[in-house]
Design a protein around this motif. Structure first.
Motif, short mmCIF file in Angstrom:
data_model
loop_
_atom_site.label_atom_id
_atom_site.label_comp_id
_atom_site.label_asym_id
_atom_site.label_seq_id
_atom_site.Cartn_x
_atom_site.Cartn_y
_atom_site.Cartn_z
N LYS A 40 36.64 40.82 53.47
CA LYS A 40 37.10 39.45 53.73
C LYS A 40 36.35 38.45 52.86
O LYS A 40 36.94 37.50 52.35
CB LYS A 40 36.90 39.09 55.19
CG LYS A 40 37.89 39.68 56.14
CD LYS A 40 37.43 39.28 57.52
CE LYS A 40 38.38 39.38 58.59
NZ LYS A 40 37.86 38.94 59.87
N LYS A 41 35.06 38.67 52.68
CA LYS A 41 34.26 37.75 51.86
C LYS A 41 34.62 37.85 50.39
O LYS A 41 34.54 36.86 49.67
CB LYS A 41 32.77 38.05 52.04
CG LYS A 41 32.22 37.66 53.38
CD LYS A 41 30.77 38.06 53.51
CE LYS A 41 30.28 37.79 54.92
NZ LYS A 41 28.95 38.36 55.14
N ARG A 42 35.00 39.02 49.95
CA ARG A 42 35.29 39.24 48.53
C ARG A 42 36.72 38.92 48.14
O ARG A 42 36.99 38.63 46.98
CB ARG A 42 35.02 40.70 48.18
CG ARG A 42 33.56 41.05 48.26
CD ARG A 42 33.32 42.50 48.11
NE ARG A 42 33.51 42.92 46.73
CZ ARG A 42 33.09 44.06 46.25
NH1 ARG A 42 32.45 44.90 47.04
NH2 ARG A 42 33.30 44.39 45.01
N ALA A 43 37.64 39.00 49.09
CA ALA A 43 39.06 38.84 48.77
C ALA A 43 39.51 37.42 49.05
O ALA A 43 39.28 36.89 50.12
CB ALA A 43 39.89 39.82 49.60
N PRO A 44 40.19 36.79 48.10
CA PRO A 44 40.74 35.46 48.34
C PRO A 44 41.89 35.51 49.34
O PRO A 44 42.41 36.58 49.64
CB PRO A 44 41.23 35.02 46.97
CG PRO A 44 41.44 36.28 46.21
CD PRO A 44 40.48 37.29 46.77
N ALA A 45 42.27 34.37 49.83
CA ALA A 45 43.33 34.28 50.83
C ALA A 45 44.63 34.91 50.37
O ALA A 45 45.39 35.44 51.17
CB ALA A 45 43.55 32.83 51.22
N GLU A 46 44.89 34.86 49.06
CA GLU A 46 46.14 35.41 48.56
C GLU A 46 46.03 36.91 48.26
O GLU A 46 46.85 37.48 47.55
CB GLU A 46 46.62 34.65 47.33
CG GLU A 46 45.80 34.88 46.08
CD GLU A 46 44.60 33.95 45.95
OE1 GLU A 46 44.20 33.30 46.93
OE2 GLU A 46 44.05 33.88 44.84
N ALA A 47 45.01 37.55 48.80
CA ALA A 47 44.78 38.98 48.53
C ALA A 47 46.00 39.81 48.88
O ALA A 47 46.83 39.42 49.70
CB ALA A 47 43.59 39.47 49.33
N LEU A 159 42.17 46.68 45.06
CA LEU A 159 42.96 45.51 45.42
C LEU A 159 42.92 44.44 44.33
O LEU A 159 43.94 43.81 44.03
CB LEU A 159 42.49 44.93 46.75
CG LEU A 159 42.71 45.82 47.98
CD1 LEU A 159 42.08 45.20 49.21
CD2 LEU A 159 44.19 46.11 48.19
N THR A 160 41.76 44.23 43.72
CA THR A 160 41.63 43.25 42.65
C THR A 160 42.46 43.66 41.44
O THR A 160 43.17 42.84 40.86
CB THR A 160 40.15 43.08 42.25
OG1 THR A 160 39.43 42.62 43.39
CG2 THR A 160 39.99 42.09 41.10
N SER A 161 42.39 44.93 41.09
CA SER A 161 43.17 45.44 39.96
C SER A 161 44.66 45.26 40.21
O SER A 161 45.41 44.82 39.33
CB SER A 161 42.85 46.92 39.73
OG SER A 161 43.67 47.46 38.75
N ARG A 162 45.09 45.56 41.42
CA ARG A 162 46.50 45.41 41.77
C ARG A 162 46.93 43.96 41.69
O ARG A 162 47.98 43.63 41.15
CB ARG A 162 46.75 45.95 43.18
CG ARG A 162 48.20 45.79 43.60
CD ARG A 162 48.45 46.44 44.95
NE ARG A 162 49.79 46.11 45.33
CZ ARG A 162 50.10 45.14 46.17
NH1 ARG A 162 49.18 44.45 46.76
NH2 ARG A 162 51.36 44.88 46.45
N ARG A 163 46.09 43.06 42.22
CA ARG A 163 46.41 41.63 42.21
C ARG A 163 46.49 41.11 40.77
O ARG A 163 47.37 40.33 40.44
CB ARG A 163 45.38 40.85 43.02
CG ARG A 163 45.74 39.41 43.24
CD ARG A 163 44.80 38.68 44.18
NE ARG A 163 43.43 38.77 43.77
CZ ARG A 163 42.47 39.45 44.41
NH1 ARG A 163 42.74 40.10 45.52
NH2 ARG A 163 41.23 39.48 43.97
N GLU A 164 45.58 41.57 39.92
CA GLU A 164 45.60 41.14 38.52
C GLU A 164 46.87 41.62 37.82
O GLU A 164 47.47 40.89 37.04
CB GLU A 164 44.36 41.65 37.79
CG GLU A 164 43.10 40.92 38.23
CD GLU A 164 41.81 41.56 37.70
OE1 GLU A 164 41.88 42.64 37.07
OE2 GLU A 164 40.75 40.96 37.95
N LYS A 165 47.31 42.85 38.10
CA LYS A 165 48.54 43.37 37.52
C LYS A 165 49.74 42.55 37.97
O LYS A 165 50.63 42.24 37.19
CB LYS A 165 48.74 44.84 37.89
CG LYS A 165 47.83 45.79 37.16
CD LYS A 165 48.05 47.20 37.62
CE LYS A 165 47.04 48.14 37.01
NZ LYS A 165 47.13 49.50 37.56
N GLU A 166 49.76 42.20 39.27
CA GLU A 166 50.87 41.40 39.81
C GLU A 166 50.89 40.02 39.17
O GLU A 166 51.96 39.48 38.87
CB GLU A 166 50.75 41.27 41.32
CG GLU A 166 51.05 42.53 42.07
CD GLU A 166 50.75 42.43 43.56
OE1 GLU A 166 50.15 41.43 44.00
OE2 GLU A 166 51.11 43.37 44.29
#
Length: 170
Positions: A40-47, A159-166
């Motif tokens: 939760k601390k690492r992921a932004p709200a739009e995670a 999750l970060t990698s996926r979000r960056e790809k999106e």
């Protein structure tokens, strides 16, 4: 990449619901909560994942989880599998129900949760960390803390990698 990491990567590729479970007053039993709070601390709200820290009352959150649009639910909890403390256990919940700690209401609650979520079309997985100490006290043992940190890094990275790809494809 190991088969387990590939499977986790695949499950996290859809918008998952990650649920951290455990009693924060019972040492290693808090591992699921520790990982969820870290995510939760690492992921932004739009995670690209819903993260819930259910502590030791997952049943209080089950209908919220069931109502999400997440096709996959990953329950993170301490387990007793006879393995080394800090070892990771991962797979469909119905196949791993025998390795969960029989602490508080987790075991019965997990069975009920599995049924409710499956009835709503969710696939439910258990990501367990073998506990060394579930006695009264705060703080994870060193073996379990190392595994918790590694799992948090792995999940956050996927999750970060996926979000960056999106973001690039949008």
């Amino acid at each position: 990449m190991t088969p387990a990491v590939e499977k986790l990567n695949h499950i996290l590729s859809g918008r998952p619901c990650i649920v951290g479970m455990g009693n924060i007053l019972r040492r290693d039993d808090a591992v699921g909560v520790r990982i969820a709070e870290g995510l939760k601390k690492r992921a932004p709200a739009e995670a690209s994942a819903a993260v819930i820290s259910a502590e030791d009352v997952v049943e209080n959150h089950i209908f919220t989880i069931a109502a999400t649009e997440c096709p996959n639910v990953i329950l993170i909890d301490a387990v007793a599998s006879g393995g080394e403390p800090g070892a990771i256990v991962f797979g469909p919940l119905e196949e791993l129900a025998g390795v969960t700690w029989n602490v508080s209401t987790h075991k019965p609650a997990l069975g009920v949760c599995q049924k409710i979520l499956a009835d709503r079309g969710k696939r439910v997985y258990l990501l367990g960390v073998v506990a060394a100490d579930v006695g009264w006290g705060r703080g994870l043992t060193s073996e379990v803390e190392k595994s918790a940190a590694a799992l948090e890094d792995l999940i956050a990275g996927i999750l970060t990698s996926r979000r960056e790809k999106e973001t690039r494809s949008a």
